[in-house]
Each structure stands twice: as structure tokens, then as C-alpha cells.
Write a protein that holds these residues in place. Structure first.
Motif, PDB file in Angstrom:
ATOM      1  N   GLU A  69      -6.166  15.328  10.520  1.00 21.43           N
ATOM      2  CA  GLU A  69      -6.965  15.043   9.316  1.00 21.43           C
ATOM      3  C   GLU A  69      -6.796  16.122   8.246  1.00 21.43           C
ATOM      4  O   GLU A  69      -6.903  15.844   7.056  1.00 21.43           O
ATOM      5  CB  GLU A  69      -8.439  14.854   9.678  1.00 21.43           C
ATOM      6  N   ASP A  70      -6.489  17.356   8.676  1.00 18.43           N
ATOM      7  CA  ASP A  70      -6.285  18.448   7.725  1.00 18.43           C
ATOM      8  C   ASP A  70      -5.022  18.237   6.890  1.00 18.43           C
ATOM      9  O   ASP A  70      -4.872  18.831   5.825  1.00 18.43           O
ATOM     10  CB  ASP A  70      -6.170  19.790   8.459  1.00 18.43           C
ATOM     11  N   PHE A  71      -4.108  17.428   7.390  1.00 12.85           N
ATOM     12  CA  PHE A  71      -2.810  17.240   6.722  1.00 12.85           C
ATOM     13  C   PHE A  71      -2.697  15.897   6.000  1.00 12.85           C
ATOM     14  O   PHE A  71      -1.665  15.594   5.417  1.00 12.85           O
ATOM     15  CB  PHE A  71      -1.682  17.368   7.752  1.00 12.85           C
ATOM     16  N   LEU A  72      -3.753  15.108   6.022  1.00 14.67           N
ATOM     17  CA  LEU A  72      -3.739  13.775   5.407  1.00 14.67           C
ATOM     18  C   LEU A  72      -3.591  13.863   3.892  1.00 14.67           C
ATOM     19  O   LEU A  72      -4.323  14.601   3.235  1.00 14.67           O
ATOM     20  CB  LEU A  72      -5.037  13.036   5.759  1.00 14.67           C
ATOM     21  N   VAL A  73      -2.612  13.113   3.342  1.00 14.45           N
ATOM     22  CA  VAL A  73      -2.419  13.088   1.887  1.00 14.45           C
ATOM     23  C   VAL A  73      -2.577  11.691   1.300  1.00 14.45           C
ATOM     24  O   VAL A  73      -2.651  11.529   0.087  1.00 14.45           O
ATOM     25  CB  VAL A  73      -1.048  13.673   1.470  1.00 14.45           C
ATOM     26  N   GLY A  74      -2.612  10.671   2.140  1.00 18.72           N
ATOM     27  CA  GLY A  74      -2.776   9.318   1.624  1.00 18.72           C
ATOM     28  C   GLY A  74      -2.442   8.268   2.661  1.00 18.72           C
ATOM     29  O   GLY A  74      -2.400   8.530   3.864  1.00 18.72           O
ATOM     30  N   GLU A  75      -2.163   7.074   2.163  1.00 15.92           N
ATOM     31  CA  GLU A  75      -1.832   5.947   3.026  1.00 15.92           C
ATOM     32  C   GLU A  75      -0.471   5.400   2.632  1.00 15.92           C
ATOM     33  O   GLU A  75       0.001   5.630   1.518  1.00 15.92           O
ATOM     34  CB  GLU A  75      -2.899   4.861   2.905  1.00 15.92           C
ATOM     35  N   ILE A  76       0.121   4.654   3.531  1.00 19.86           N
ATOM     36  CA  ILE A  76       1.422   4.052   3.261  1.00 19.86           C
ATOM     37  C   ILE A  76       1.225   2.609   2.811  1.00 19.86           C
ATOM     38  O   ILE A  76       0.337   1.914   3.305  1.00 19.86           O
ATOM     39  CB  ILE A  76       2.346   4.118   4.506  1.00 19.86           C
ATOM     40  N   ASP A  77       2.037   2.181   1.867  1.00 20.67           N
ATOM     41  CA  ASP A  77       2.062   0.782   1.468  1.00 20.67           C
ATOM     42  C   ASP A  77       2.851   0.054   2.551  1.00 20.67           C
ATOM     43  O   ASP A  77       4.071   0.171   2.638  1.00 20.67           O
ATOM     44  CB  ASP A  77       2.741   0.643   0.100  1.00 20.67           C
ATOM     45  N   ALA A  78       2.138  -0.657   3.403  1.00 17.02           N
ATOM     46  CA  ALA A  78       2.759  -1.292   4.576  1.00 17.02           C
ATOM     47  C   ALA A  78       3.872  -2.264   4.199  1.00 17.02           C
ATOM     48  O   ALA A  78       4.798  -2.470   4.981  1.00 17.02           O
ATOM     49  CB  ALA A  78       1.697  -2.006   5.402  1.00 17.02           C
ATOM     50  N   SER A  79       3.805  -2.819   3.009  1.00 15.88           N
ATOM     51  CA  SER A  79       4.845  -3.782   2.611  1.00 15.88           C
ATOM     52  C   SER A  79       6.191  -3.106   2.374  1.00 15.88           C
ATOM     53  O   SER A  79       7.221  -3.776   2.289  1.00 15.88           O
ATOM     54  CB  SER A  79       4.417  -4.549   1.351  1.00 15.88           C
ATOM     55  N   THR A  80       6.217  -1.773   2.295  1.00 16.80           N
ATOM     56  CA  THR A  80       7.488  -1.066   2.069  1.00 16.80           C
ATOM     57  C   THR A  80       8.143  -0.622   3.376  1.00 16.80           C
ATOM     58  O   THR A  80       9.255  -0.097   3.367  1.00 16.80           O
ATOM     59  CB  THR A  80       7.277   0.170   1.171  1.00 16.80           C
ATOM     60  N   ILE A  81       7.450  -0.822   4.495  1.00 17.19           N
ATOM     61  CA  ILE A  81       8.013  -0.466   5.806  1.00 17.19           C
ATOM     62  C   ILE A  81       8.655  -1.712   6.405  1.00 17.19           C
ATOM     63  O   ILE A  81       7.995  -2.751   6.513  1.00 17.19           O
ATOM     64  CB  ILE A  81       6.934   0.086   6.758  1.00 17.19           C
ATOM     65  N   PRO A  82       9.924  -1.628   6.790  1.00 19.70           N
ATOM     66  CA  PRO A  82      10.572  -2.794   7.400  1.00 19.70           C
ATOM     67  C   PRO A  82       9.851  -3.196   8.680  1.00 19.70           C
ATOM     68  O   PRO A  82       9.396  -2.338   9.436  1.00 19.70           O
ATOM     69  CB  PRO A  82      11.993  -2.314   7.725  1.00 19.70           C
ATOM     70  N   SER A  83       9.742  -4.502   8.884  1.00 18.04           N
ATOM     71  CA  SER A  83       9.063  -4.960  10.099  1.00 18.04           C
ATOM     72  C   SER A  83       9.922  -4.661  11.316  1.00 18.04           C
ATOM     73  O   SER A  83      11.146  -4.650  11.242  1.00 18.04           O
ATOM     74  CB  SER A  83       8.780  -6.460  10.010  1.00 18.04           C
ATOM     75  N   LYS A  84       9.246  -4.409  12.409  1.00 17.17           N
ATOM     76  CA  LYS A  84       9.956  -4.119  13.650  1.00 17.17           C
ATOM     77  C   LYS A  84      10.493  -5.425  14.203  1.00 17.17           C
ATOM     78  O   LYS A  84       9.791  -6.423  14.265  1.00 17.17           O
ATOM     79  CB  LYS A  84       9.024  -3.466  14.663  1.00 17.17           C
TER      80      LYS A  84
END
Length: 132
Positions: free
Chosen positions: A70-85
């Protein structure tokens, strides 16, 4: 509200002087932690540029390690930019007949029965001819 990053943005932070990870849909700047990581900085750097959730979970991190994140958290990822597995789909294979013995017996009978009938017919013909 947390800042949302794309995979391309996070992927730019991929070295020991600037290192970000994606774990569980969240983005962490772990640059300051690299020297302290028990597994070494190479392990973390090799997990950049992709969703590192599986890598993180496979190691079995302690609850204190998860709290420390939690000390290193900078934000969230836009899941639509991650290729689906992709899930593994085995190649199509012909049906495997587990009972090869019965198949062999059927083919053998298909060959032998006509030969036996032919042999009986020829033998009967000679028998009848020899009786007359």
C-alpha cells in the motif's frame, strides 16, 4: 480518486531506476523497494510490462508484504489495455479407440470367415465329385 494508467504507460517504468508493477489491477511504484526485496531486484524487473498478479501470487507473499504494498500504490490499471489471457485449447486429435483388441478380432473374422466358406465349398465339391 486513484489515477488510472494504461499498460503502455506502466511499461515505460521498467528498470532499476524507475520500476512499476501491476498487481491485482493496481499500479505500484516499487523503485525504492528494489534493493530491499528478498528475492532481488531482477525478479521484480522481469515482471514489468505485464500483469504481474500471477507472478506475485505464485510466490506466496506474506500478509505483511501485502500490507507493505500500500505504501507503493500510485494508481490503477485500465484493464482494457491489458491483453486477455488465452486459455490453453488442446489440438484436435482423432478419436482414440481404447479397445483395439475387438477391432482386430472383427477385421480378422472379416478375412477368415469368407476363406472358411470358400474352403468348405471347394471341399464339398471335391467330396461330391469323388462320391460319384
Amino acid at each position: 480518486m486513484a489515477k488510472v494508467f494504461t499498460l503502455a504507460e506502466v511499461s515505460e517504468h521498467n528498470n532499476s531506476k524507475d520500476c512499476w508493477l501491476i498487481i491485482g489491477g493496481k499500479v505500484y511504484d516499487v523503485t525504492k523497494f528494489l534493493e530491499d526485496h528478498p528475492g532481488g531486484d531482477e525478479v521484480i524487473i522481469s515482471s514489468t510490462g505485464k500483469d504481474a498478479t500471477d507472478d506475485f501470487e505464485d510466490v506466496g507473499h506474506s500478509s505483511s508484504a501485502k500490507t507493505m504494498m500500500e505504501d507503493f500504490l500510485v494508481g490503477e490499471i485500465d484493464a482494457s489495455t491489458i491483453p486477455s489471457k488465452k486459455t490453453y485449447t488442446p489440438p484436435k486429435q482423432p478419436h482414440y479407440n481404447q479397445d483395439k483388441t475387438s477391432e482386430f478380432i472383427i477385421k480378422l473374422l472379416q478375412f477368415l470367415v469368407p476363406l472358411v466358406i470358400l474352403g468348405l465349398a471347394v471341399g464339398l465339391r471335391f467330396y461330391i465329385k469323388s462320391e460319384t
